[in-house]
Design an enzyme around this catalytic site. Sequence first.
Site, PDB file in Angstrom:
ATOM      1  N   GLU A  43      37.304  80.820  -0.227  1.00  0.00           N
ATOM      2  CA  GLU A  43      36.706  79.547   0.191  1.00  0.00           C
ATOM      3  C   GLU A  43      35.304  79.449  -0.399  1.00  0.00           C
ATOM      4  O   GLU A  43      34.481  80.355  -0.227  1.00  0.00           O
ATOM      5  CB  GLU A  43      36.621  79.410   1.726  1.00  0.00           C
ATOM      6  CG  GLU A  43      36.130  78.012   2.086  1.00  0.00           C
ATOM      7  CD  GLU A  43      35.750  77.798   3.546  1.00  0.00           C
ATOM      8  OE1 GLU A  43      35.713  78.767   4.327  1.00  0.00           O
ATOM      9  OE2 GLU A  43      35.451  76.636   3.890  1.00  0.00           O
ATOM     10  N   ASP A 125      25.562  82.007  -5.060  1.00  0.00           N
ATOM     11  CA  ASP A 125      26.077  80.767  -5.628  1.00  0.00           C
ATOM     12  C   ASP A 125      27.500  80.949  -6.148  1.00  0.00           C
ATOM     13  O   ASP A 125      27.839  81.988  -6.721  1.00  0.00           O
ATOM     14  CB  ASP A 125      25.167  80.317  -6.765  1.00  0.00           C
ATOM     15  CG  ASP A 125      25.354  78.839  -7.024  1.00  0.00           C
ATOM     16  OD1 ASP A 125      24.572  78.050  -6.484  1.00  0.00           O
ATOM     17  OD2 ASP A 125      26.318  78.471  -7.733  1.00  0.00           O
ATOM     18  N   ASP A 147      29.288  69.391  -1.608  1.00  0.00           N
ATOM     19  CA  ASP A 147      28.236  68.393  -1.796  1.00  0.00           C
ATOM     20  C   ASP A 147      28.662  67.396  -2.877  1.00  0.00           C
ATOM     21  O   ASP A 147      29.126  67.802  -3.941  1.00  0.00           O
ATOM     22  CB  ASP A 147      26.932  69.107  -2.189  1.00  0.00           C
ATOM     23  CG  ASP A 147      26.507  70.108  -1.109  1.00  0.00           C
ATOM     24  OD1 ASP A 147      26.743  69.820   0.079  1.00  0.00           O
ATOM     25  OD2 ASP A 147      25.982  71.180  -1.457  1.00  0.00           O
ATOM     26  N   LYS A 151      24.593  61.378  -8.090  1.00  0.00           N
ATOM     27  CA  LYS A 151      23.935  60.905  -9.328  1.00  0.00           C
ATOM     28  C   LYS A 151      24.647  61.472 -10.542  1.00  0.00           C
ATOM     29  O   LYS A 151      24.973  62.667 -10.571  1.00  0.00           O
ATOM     30  CB  LYS A 151      22.470  61.354  -9.337  1.00  0.00           C
ATOM     31  CG  LYS A 151      21.665  60.659  -8.274  1.00  0.00           C
ATOM     32  CD  LYS A 151      20.196  60.958  -8.396  1.00  0.00           C
ATOM     33  CE  LYS A 151      19.447  60.200  -7.321  1.00  0.00           C
ATOM     34  NZ  LYS A 151      18.296  60.887  -6.808  1.00  0.00           N
ATOM     35  N   ASP A 183      35.026  63.982   2.946  1.00  0.00           N
ATOM     36  CA  ASP A 183      34.851  62.692   3.615  1.00  0.00           C
ATOM     37  C   ASP A 183      34.487  61.622   2.592  1.00  0.00           C
ATOM     38  O   ASP A 183      34.524  60.441   2.883  1.00  0.00           O
ATOM     39  CB  ASP A 183      33.684  62.779   4.603  1.00  0.00           C
ATOM     40  CG  ASP A 183      32.409  63.188   3.862  1.00  0.00           C
ATOM     41  OD1 ASP A 183      32.379  64.322   3.340  1.00  0.00           O
ATOM     42  OD2 ASP A 183      31.467  62.371   3.756  1.00  0.00           O
ATOM     43  N   THR A 225      37.181  71.910   9.580  1.00  0.00           N
ATOM     44  CA  THR A 225      35.884  72.533   9.292  1.00  0.00           C
ATOM     45  C   THR A 225      34.825  71.870  10.180  1.00  0.00           C
ATOM     46  O   THR A 225      35.089  70.858  10.831  1.00  0.00           O
ATOM     47  CB  THR A 225      35.515  72.320   7.810  1.00  0.00           C
ATOM     48  OG1 THR A 225      35.031  70.980   7.655  1.00  0.00           O
ATOM     49  CG2 THR A 225      36.685  72.558   6.882  1.00  0.00           C
ATOM     50  N   GLU A 226      33.588  72.397  10.127  1.00  0.00           N
ATOM     51  CA  GLU A 226      32.509  71.768  10.932  1.00  0.00           C
ATOM     52  C   GLU A 226      32.308  70.320  10.498  1.00  0.00           C
ATOM     53  O   GLU A 226      32.202  69.411  11.317  1.00  0.00           O
ATOM     54  CB  GLU A 226      31.157  72.475  10.732  1.00  0.00           C
ATOM     55  CG  GLU A 226      31.030  73.879  11.254  1.00  0.00           C
ATOM     56  CD  GLU A 226      31.278  74.888  10.147  1.00  0.00           C
ATOM     57  OE1 GLU A 226      31.953  75.883  10.446  1.00  0.00           O
ATOM     58  OE2 GLU A 226      30.839  74.692   9.018  1.00  0.00           O
ATOM     59  N   TYR A 227      32.237  70.101   9.183  1.00  0.00           N
ATOM     60  CA  TYR A 227      32.004  68.743   8.675  1.00  0.00           C
ATOM     61  C   TYR A 227      33.187  67.836   8.985  1.00  0.00           C
ATOM     62  O   TYR A 227      33.019  66.664   9.283  1.00  0.00           O
ATOM     63  CB  TYR A 227      31.719  68.784   7.161  1.00  0.00           C
ATOM     64  CG  TYR A 227      30.255  68.984   6.858  1.00  0.00           C
ATOM     65  CD1 TYR A 227      29.601  70.142   7.254  1.00  0.00           C
ATOM     66  CD2 TYR A 227      29.515  68.019   6.190  1.00  0.00           C
ATOM     67  CE1 TYR A 227      28.259  70.336   6.997  1.00  0.00           C
ATOM     68  CE2 TYR A 227      28.166  68.200   5.923  1.00  0.00           C
ATOM     69  CZ  TYR A 227      27.541  69.363   6.326  1.00  0.00           C
ATOM     70  OH  TYR A 227      26.207  69.548   6.067  1.00  0.00           O
ATOM     71  N   GLU A 228      34.352  68.387   8.914  1.00  0.00           N
ATOM     72  CA  GLU A 228      35.558  67.584   9.201  1.00  0.00           C
ATOM     73  C   GLU A 228      35.506  67.071  10.640  1.00  0.00           C
ATOM     74  O   GLU A 228      35.791  65.904  10.912  1.00  0.00           O
ATOM     75  CB  GLU A 228      36.795  68.457   8.969  1.00  0.00           C
ATOM     76  CG  GLU A 228      38.102  67.741   9.162  1.00  0.00           C
ATOM     77  CD  GLU A 228      39.289  68.584   8.668  1.00  0.00           C
ATOM     78  OE1 GLU A 228      39.066  69.624   8.013  1.00  0.00           O
ATOM     79  OE2 GLU A 228      40.427  68.198   8.937  1.00  0.00           O
TER      80      GLU A 228
HETATM   81  C1  LIG Z   1      28.519  69.958   3.142  1.00  0.00           C
HETATM   82  S1  LIG Z   1      28.559  71.639   3.563  1.00  0.00           S
HETATM   83  C2  LIG Z   1      30.241  71.893   4.113  1.00  0.00           C
HETATM   84  C3  LIG Z   1      30.397  73.175   4.874  1.00  0.00           C
HETATM   85  C4  LIG Z   1      31.854  73.518   5.297  1.00  0.00           C
HETATM   86  N1  LIG Z   1      32.681  73.781   4.138  1.00  0.00           N
HETATM   87  C5  LIG Z   1      32.463  72.416   6.123  1.00  0.00           C
HETATM   88  O1  LIG Z   1      33.381  71.745   5.639  1.00  0.00           O
HETATM   89  O2  LIG Z   1      32.023  72.232   7.264  1.00  0.00           O
HETATM   90  C6  LIG Z   1      28.619  72.398   1.955  1.00  0.00           C
HETATM   91  C7  LIG Z   1      28.324  73.882   2.015  1.00  0.00           C
HETATM   92  O3  LIG Z   1      28.583  74.436   0.734  1.00  0.00           O
HETATM   93  C8  LIG Z   1      27.495  75.254   0.350  1.00  0.00           C
HETATM   94  N2  LIG Z   1      27.441  75.183  -1.110  1.00  0.00           N
HETATM   95  C9  LIG Z   1      27.234  74.072  -1.851  1.00  0.00           C
HETATM   96  N3  LIG Z   1      27.262  74.384  -3.155  1.00  0.00           N
HETATM   97  C10 LIG Z   1      27.472  75.709  -3.234  1.00  0.00           C
HETATM   98  C11 LIG Z   1      27.571  76.617  -4.312  1.00  0.00           C
HETATM   99  N4  LIG Z   1      27.435  76.208  -5.562  1.00  0.00           N
HETATM  100  N5  LIG Z   1      27.790  77.916  -4.034  1.00  0.00           N
HETATM  101  C12 LIG Z   1      27.919  78.338  -2.754  1.00  0.00           C
HETATM  102  N6  LIG Z   1      27.826  77.525  -1.688  1.00  0.00           N
HETATM  103  C13 LIG Z   1      27.600  76.229  -1.928  1.00  0.00           C
HETATM  104  C14 LIG Z   1      26.286  74.635   1.018  1.00  0.00           C
HETATM  105  O4  LIG Z   1      25.233  75.549   1.178  1.00  0.00           O
HETATM  106  C15 LIG Z   1      26.873  74.187   2.341  1.00  0.00           C
HETATM  107  O5  LIG Z   1      26.828  75.194   3.327  1.00  0.00           O
END
Ligand SMILES: C[S@@+](CC[C@H](N)C(=O)[O-])C[C@H]1O[C@@H](n2cnc3c(N)ncnc32)[C@H](O)[C@@H]1O
Length: 248
Positions: A43, A125, A147, A151, A183, A225-228
């Site tokens: 994941e 990362d 994310d 842009k 979303d 997920t939390e965001y879901e």
């Molecule tokens: C919008 S949150 C969604 C979190 C979770 N997956 C959920 O659905 O609730 C995006 C998460 O992905 C992580 N993230 C974004 N880009 C990443 C990357 N390139 N490598 C590792 N983590 C990343 C962010 O730090 C953040 O915690």
Amino acid sequence: MRNRKKKNGVNRLENLSVLILSADDISSGCEKLYDEERPLRLEIGCGKGDFVSGISASEPGFNYIAVERIGDVALAAVEKYAERRGLGTLDFHGGWRGPDGTLYKGEKWNIPVEKRGNVRFFIGDAAAFLEIAPKGIFDRIYANFSDPWPKSRHESRRLTHPGFLMKYAALLSPNGQLRIKTDNDGLFEYTLESLTASGWEILFSTYDLHSAETDPVIRGSNVATEYEKRFTEQGVKIKAVFASAPAG
Ligand SMILES: C[S@@+](CC[C@H](N)C(=O)[O-])C[C@H]1O[C@@H](n2cnc3c(N)ncnc32)[C@H](O)[C@@H]1O
């Protein structure tokens, strides 16, 4: 995702550090990190870990690696997983309290491998992880609510940019799947185009995942997920796509 710095974050991570993978652990092959060899799932961007904690329990026949680049967010995910696995809890006065009452404060708890369960975490990362992970080892890759980077100058940062898709393809086993939930309408359209242009086969896609839950492909298997949960409460429909990589 914003997160205030967690109190004693470094010490807290040390308590449960046996659940955290180093770059060397990954590049030297992942099977030996678990008590049993099982197909491996990844994941990316696990956030605070609801999804990986949930799916690793509901689909236990797999080993999982969860990648998160923000240390404090990853710490929340590791602690949530450990607590749900019955490995103790964060102590009110600081430190980690193991299930037998032992308090670990800023020191590593060497949890026996058979008790660690089927999830390990990589804090860093995704791009770095994808460079070092051995090819063809994952049965499934999940990217949930990544994310959107709306842009166009940030397009290459989207986790479904063709550059990322190429890396996922290399890490997936021959029948492996990429599973995306979001979303965000713009990111979803972009993802469908990016997958198609990169030669992936779309196995399942929906603009309303929760209404599609009667579909045999996903029936009863969705883990929120939390965001879901947050977006669903706001009435936003969840989009999802499952795809398999082009051969060879
Ligand atoms: C919008 S949150 C969604 C979190 C979770 N997956 C959920 O659905 O609730 C995006 C998460 O992905 C992580 N993230 C974004 N880009 C990443 C990357 N390139 N490598 C590792 N983590 C990343 C962010 O730090 C953040 O915690």
